[in-house]
Design a protein around this motif. Structure first.
Motif, PDB file in Angstrom:
ATOM      1  N   LEU A   2       0.859  -1.188   0.000  1.00 27.34           N
ATOM      2  CA  LEU A   2       0.000   0.000   0.000  1.00 27.34           C
ATOM      3  C   LEU A   2       0.893   1.235   0.000  1.00 27.34           C
ATOM      4  O   LEU A   2       1.829   1.332   0.794  1.00 27.34           O
ATOM      5  N   LYS A   3       0.618   2.148  -0.928  1.00 29.46           N
ATOM      6  CA  LYS A   3       1.361   3.403  -0.994  1.00 29.46           C
ATOM      7  C   LYS A   3       0.362   4.540  -0.821  1.00 29.46           C
ATOM      8  O   LYS A   3      -0.596   4.627  -1.577  1.00 29.46           O
ATOM      9  N   VAL A   4       0.601   5.354   0.183  1.00 31.60           N
ATOM     10  CA  VAL A   4      -0.292   6.478   0.433  1.00 31.60           C
ATOM     11  C   VAL A   4       0.492   7.761   0.207  1.00 31.60           C
ATOM     12  O   VAL A   4       1.646   7.869   0.645  1.00 31.60           O
ATOM     13  N   ASP A  22       1.186   4.226  -8.507  1.00 32.60           N
ATOM     14  CA  ASP A  22       0.137   3.393  -7.903  1.00 32.60           C
ATOM     15  C   ASP A  22      -0.207   3.826  -6.469  1.00 32.60           C
ATOM     16  O   ASP A  22      -0.737   3.033  -5.686  1.00 32.60           O
ATOM     17  N   ALA A  23       0.087   5.078  -6.134  1.00 27.68           N
ATOM     18  CA  ALA A  23      -0.221   5.560  -4.771  1.00 27.68           C
ATOM     19  C   ALA A  23      -1.673   6.032  -4.661  1.00 27.68           C
ATOM     20  O   ALA A  23      -2.264   6.494  -5.633  1.00 27.68           O
ATOM     21  N   VAL A  24      -2.225   5.903  -3.461  1.00 33.26           N
ATOM     22  CA  VAL A  24      -3.552   6.434  -3.164  1.00 33.26           C
ATOM     23  C   VAL A  24      -3.333   7.804  -2.532  1.00 33.26           C
ATOM     24  O   VAL A  24      -2.597   7.911  -1.555  1.00 33.26           O
ATOM     25  N   SER A  25      -3.935   8.857  -3.079  1.00 27.32           N
ATOM     26  CA  SER A  25      -3.752  10.183  -2.475  1.00 27.32           C
ATOM     27  C   SER A  25      -4.804  10.437  -1.418  1.00 27.32           C
ATOM     28  O   SER A  25      -5.977  10.097  -1.606  1.00 27.32           O
ATOM     29  N   LEU A  26      -4.361  11.014  -0.331  1.00 33.53           N
ATOM     30  CA  LEU A  26      -5.269  11.274   0.785  1.00 33.53           C
ATOM     31  C   LEU A  26      -5.006  12.703   1.267  1.00 33.53           C
ATOM     32  O   LEU A  26      -3.883  13.029   1.629  1.00 33.53           O
ATOM     33  N   GLN A  55      -8.587   5.243   7.660  1.00 30.11           N
ATOM     34  CA  GLN A  55      -8.621   5.084   6.199  1.00 30.11           C
ATOM     35  C   GLN A  55      -7.436   4.259   5.708  1.00 30.11           C
ATOM     36  O   GLN A  55      -7.583   3.402   4.842  1.00 30.11           O
ATOM     37  N   LYS A  58      -7.702   0.560   3.951  1.00 32.09           N
ATOM     38  CA  LYS A  58      -7.128   0.296   2.622  1.00 32.09           C
ATOM     39  C   LYS A  58      -6.154  -0.878   2.691  1.00 32.09           C
ATOM     40  O   LYS A  58      -6.117  -1.726   1.805  1.00 32.09           O
ATOM     41  N   TYR A  59      -5.364  -0.922   3.762  1.00 33.00           N
ATOM     42  CA  TYR A  59      -4.407  -2.021   3.912  1.00 33.00           C
ATOM     43  C   TYR A  59      -5.160  -3.363   4.021  1.00 33.00           C
ATOM     44  O   TYR A  59      -4.825  -4.335   3.361  1.00 33.00           O
ATOM     45  N   ARG A 109      -6.472  -4.560   0.738  1.00 34.59           N
ATOM     46  CA  ARG A 109      -5.410  -5.159  -0.096  1.00 34.59           C
ATOM     47  C   ARG A 109      -5.091  -6.580   0.332  1.00 34.59           C
ATOM     48  O   ARG A 109      -4.775  -7.433  -0.474  1.00 34.59           O
TER      49      ARG A 109
END
Ligand code: DC
Length: 211
Positions: free
Chosen positions: A128-130, A183-187, A200, A204-205, A208
């Motif tokens: 997971l990449k945030v 492939d990062a999720v922006s928050l 959050q 998300k983790y 996955r």
């Protein structure tokens, strides 16, 4: 199966450190604050930062950071050291010297790592990449409060411009610049509490991991 990594990147004072350490605690994972390594190189000084980066003796204890056996926790967080760290972080030889050290933190059962290039360079295979952001105004206010709590003072205007300058430098450098991984999720945490951001990331983790 390889040891899972959660990468949390973002600009200065976006709350990455607080969120990353809380997520690590919730999952029982190790935690790497990569910015501290760049700060330690800055604090150690000397005219060969790449050699310092390779040879410095660093220990991350529960709430303390030791550099060559000395407790430097209180010196690391100051703004001047942050700026020097950002300058030193432009040097490819320093980044290369810190790479192996950072990857060494990947130990079972897992790692949460925060910084600028965790998802792009250091742990490109993170599950997971945030990319954690917040408006400049929010970040300046958070920094202002942190400083106030420590009895230190700076104006909001001065803090905003210092943050923007550091972000610009971190994003403009040639090697491993501050930017979200593809492939990062922006928050955006501007209107969220720390608990909400932590939840959050944990959700998300977990999503996955069941896939
Ligand atoms: O996260 P921080 O503010 O403590 O980081 C201090 C500086 O170190 C930051 O301005 C740029 C550099 N840094 C980096 O280049 N790459 C990282 N992964 C973490 C920090």
């Amino acid at each position: 199966m390889s040891v899972p990594v959660i990468a949390i990147d973002g600009p200065s004072a976006s709350g990455k450190g607080t969120v990353a350490s809380r997520v690590a605690a919730a999952l029982g994972f190790h935690y790497l604050e990569s910015g501290a390594l760049y700060r330690l190189v800055a604090l150690a000084g000397g005219d060969a930062p790449e050699r310092v980066a390779a040879s410095m003796d660093v220990e991350f204890l529960n709430r303390k950071i030791l550099l060559n056996k000395h407790d430097v926790t209180d010196y690391l967080r100051n703004e001047a050291i942050g700026d020097q760290a950002s300058e030193i972080a432009k040097l490819p030889a320093v980044r290369a010297a810190l790479l192996g050290r950072q990857r060494g933190f990947r130990q079972p059962p897992g790692l949460v790592a925060d910084g600028r290039d965790m998802g792009t360079v250091v742990f490109p295979d993170a599950v997971l990449k945030v990319f954690l952001t917040a408006s400049v105004a929010t970040r300046a206010q958070r920094r202002h409060k942190q400083l106030n709590d420590k009895g230190k003072h700076a104006t909001l205007a001065a803090l905003s411009s210092a943050l923007e300058e550091r972000d610009k430098r971190d994003a403009a450098r040639a090697v491993a610049p501050l930017k979200p991984a593809a492939d990062a999720v922006s928050l955006d945490s501007s209107d969220l509490t720390v608990d909400e951001v932590v939840d959050q990331v944990l959700n998300k983790y977990r999503e996955r991991m069941v896939r």
